[in-house]
Design a protein around this motif. Structure first.
Motif, mmCIF file in Angstrom:
data_model
loop_
_atom_site.group_PDB
_atom_site.id
_atom_site.type_symbol
_atom_site.label_atom_id
_atom_site.label_comp_id
_atom_site.label_asym_id
_atom_site.label_seq_id
_atom_site.Cartn_x
_atom_site.Cartn_y
_atom_site.Cartn_z
ATOM 1 N N GLN A 1 0.834 -1.200 0.000
ATOM 2 C CA GLN A 1 0.000 0.000 0.000
ATOM 3 C C GLN A 1 0.877 1.261 0.000
ATOM 4 O O GLN A 1 0.577 2.243 -0.679
ATOM 5 C CB GLN A 1 -0.930 -0.011 1.217
ATOM 6 N N GLY B 1 3.306 6.395 -5.616
ATOM 7 C CA GLY B 1 3.193 6.649 -7.052
ATOM 8 C C GLY B 1 3.732 5.558 -7.935
ATOM 9 O O GLY B 1 3.820 5.737 -9.157
ATOM 10 N N PHE B 2 4.082 4.425 -7.384
ATOM 11 C CA PHE B 2 4.616 3.327 -8.187
ATOM 12 C C PHE B 2 3.484 2.375 -8.575
ATOM 13 O O PHE B 2 2.498 2.215 -7.834
ATOM 14 C CB PHE B 2 5.690 2.560 -7.408
ATOM 15 N N ASP B 3 3.657 1.736 -9.728
ATOM 16 C CA ASP B 3 2.729 0.694 -10.132
ATOM 17 C C ASP B 3 3.532 -0.557 -10.484
ATOM 18 O O ASP B 3 4.745 -0.602 -10.252
ATOM 19 C CB ASP B 3 1.858 1.150 -11.313
ATOM 20 N N ASP B 4 2.906 -1.571 -11.051
ATOM 21 C CA ASP B 4 3.557 -2.812 -11.435
ATOM 22 C C ASP B 4 4.256 -3.459 -10.238
ATOM 23 O O ASP B 4 5.469 -3.684 -10.241
ATOM 24 C CB ASP B 4 4.552 -2.549 -12.585
ATOM 25 N N PHE B 5 3.499 -3.738 -9.202
ATOM 26 C CA PHE B 5 4.040 -4.459 -8.040
ATOM 27 C C PHE B 5 3.013 -5.522 -7.629
ATOM 28 O O PHE B 5 1.810 -5.412 -7.891
ATOM 29 C CB PHE B 5 4.344 -3.513 -6.875
ATOM 30 N N ARG C 1 14.818 1.281 -12.301
ATOM 31 C CA ARG C 1 13.692 0.999 -11.404
ATOM 32 C C ARG C 1 14.162 0.885 -9.960
ATOM 33 O O ARG C 1 13.553 1.421 -9.028
ATOM 34 C CB ARG C 1 13.034 -0.312 -11.844
ATOM 35 N N LEU D 1 8.539 -6.185 -8.141
ATOM 36 C CA LEU D 1 8.436 -4.777 -8.582
ATOM 37 C C LEU D 1 8.739 -4.593 -10.067
ATOM 38 O O LEU D 1 9.007 -3.475 -10.511
ATOM 39 C CB LEU D 1 9.401 -3.914 -7.752
ATOM 40 N N GLY D 2 8.702 -5.655 -10.830
ATOM 41 C CA GLY D 2 8.879 -5.510 -12.274
ATOM 42 C C GLY D 2 9.961 -6.407 -12.825
ATOM 43 O O GLY D 2 10.879 -6.831 -12.103
ATOM 44 N N GLY E 1 2.209 1.810 -3.525
ATOM 45 C CA GLY E 1 1.210 2.417 -4.395
ATOM 46 C C GLY E 1 0.983 3.874 -4.061
ATOM 47 O O GLY E 1 0.805 4.718 -4.962
#
Length: 239
Positions: free
Chosen positions: A146, A152-156, A182, A170-171, A149
Motif C-alpha cells: 500500500q 506513485g509506483f505501479d507494477d508491483f 527501477r 516490482l517488475g 502504491g
C-alpha cells in the motif's frame, strides 16, 4: 563644232592629270612627336642568339639519385616518419578481474613497451527482476505494498508462494540498465529494492593490449604473466 571642242578639252585634261601623277615626288615621312624634357628614350638592342655549338657546350647539372625517385616512392617516404619505431603487438589475457589486469600491466612498462587495458563484457542473463525481500507476515507485506502504491509506483505484486513468499515483485526487465533505473527510483523513495538476474550472467573479462619493441616474441612476454599471450594486429589505442 562645240561638242568636238569639249571632247578635245577632256582628252587634254586627262593627259595632264596622268602626267602629274607619274612625275610627282613621294611625300615626306611623318615627323616623330616631340618628347618632353626629362623623359628617357627607350632603345632596342639586338640580342645575339646563341649558336647551336654554344648551346650544346652548356653542361647539364647532374640529378641526384634521390631526385629521380618515382612519385610512389616519394609518397611512401613522406607518409612514414623518419625514425618511427615499429612495434610488435600482443593480446594478453583474459584476467579474472580488473585488479589482476592492472597488476600485470605494470610488468610491461617501461622495458617491454606500452599496455592498454580492455574489458570484454560477460554474457547477459535472459532478463532481470526487481523485488523487495520477504516480510515476516502477509499483513506486513500488504502494508508495504500500500505504501508503494501511495508513493506513485505501479507494477508491483505481493508474492504468495515459493522462497520469496511475502516478498514484493516490482517488475521484470530485459536489460540490467532498465532494472537499475527501477531500483534507483524505489531506493530513493525509501524501499530497499534489489535486482535478480534471470538465468546465468557471465562476468566481464579483462585483457591487456601490449605494444612491445619490434622483434619481441610472445614467449618473452609469457615469462612476466601467468595468462596466455597471443600476437595480434596493433589496435588503434597503441598506434
Amino acid at each position: 563644232m562645240l561638242i568636238r571642242a569639249l571632247i578635245v578639252l577632256l582628252v587634254v585634261l586627262n593627259l595632264g592629270v596622268a602626267a602629274w601623277w607619274l612625275t610627282r615626288s613621294d611625300p615626306p615621312p611623318p615627323s616623330a612627336p616631340e618628347i618632353p624634357a626629362g623623359v628617357a628614350i627607350l632603345e632596342l638592342v639586338d640580342t645575339p642568339q646563341a649558336s647551336p655549338a654554344r648551346v650544346a657546350a652548356v653542361p647539364t647539372a647532374a640529378v641526384p639519385p634521390a631526385a629521380q625517385a618515382t612519385p610512389g616512392a616519394t609518397a611512401s617516404a613522406a607518409s612514414t616518419p623518419a625514425g618511427a619505431p615499429a612495434s610488435a603487438c600482443f593480446r594478453v589475457g583474459p584476467f579474472a578481474d580488473r585488479a589482476a589486469a592492472e597488476q600485470s600491466r605494470g610488468a610491461f612498462a617501461p622495458a617491454n613497451g606500452r599496455a592498454a587495458l580492455r574489458e570484454t563484457p560477460g554474457t547477459n542473463a535472459s532478463g532481470y527482476r526487481v523485488s523487495l525481500p520477504p516480510s515476516a507476515t502477509r499483513e506486513e507485506a500488504l502494508a508495504i505494498a500500500q505504501r508503494i502504491g501511495a508513493a506513485g509506483f505501479d507494477d508491483f505484486l505481493v508474492i504468495n508462494q515459493g522462497e520469496e513468499t511475502n516478498g514484493i515483485a516490482l517488475g521484470r526487465y530485459r536489460s540490467r540498465e532498465g532494472a537499475q533505473r527501477r531500483q534507483s527510483q524505489l531506493v530513493a523513495a525509501g524501499f530497499p529494492a534489489r535486482i535478480h538476474a534471470i538465468g546465468e550472467e557471465g562476468p566481464s573479462r579483462w585483457w591487456l593490449d601490449v605494444a612491445a619493441p619490434a622483434g619481441t616474441r610472445a614467449a618473452t612476454l609469457r615469462a612476466s604473466v601467468a595468462v596466455p599471450v597471443e600476437p595480434q594486429d596493433c589496435p588503434a589505442a597503441l598506434r
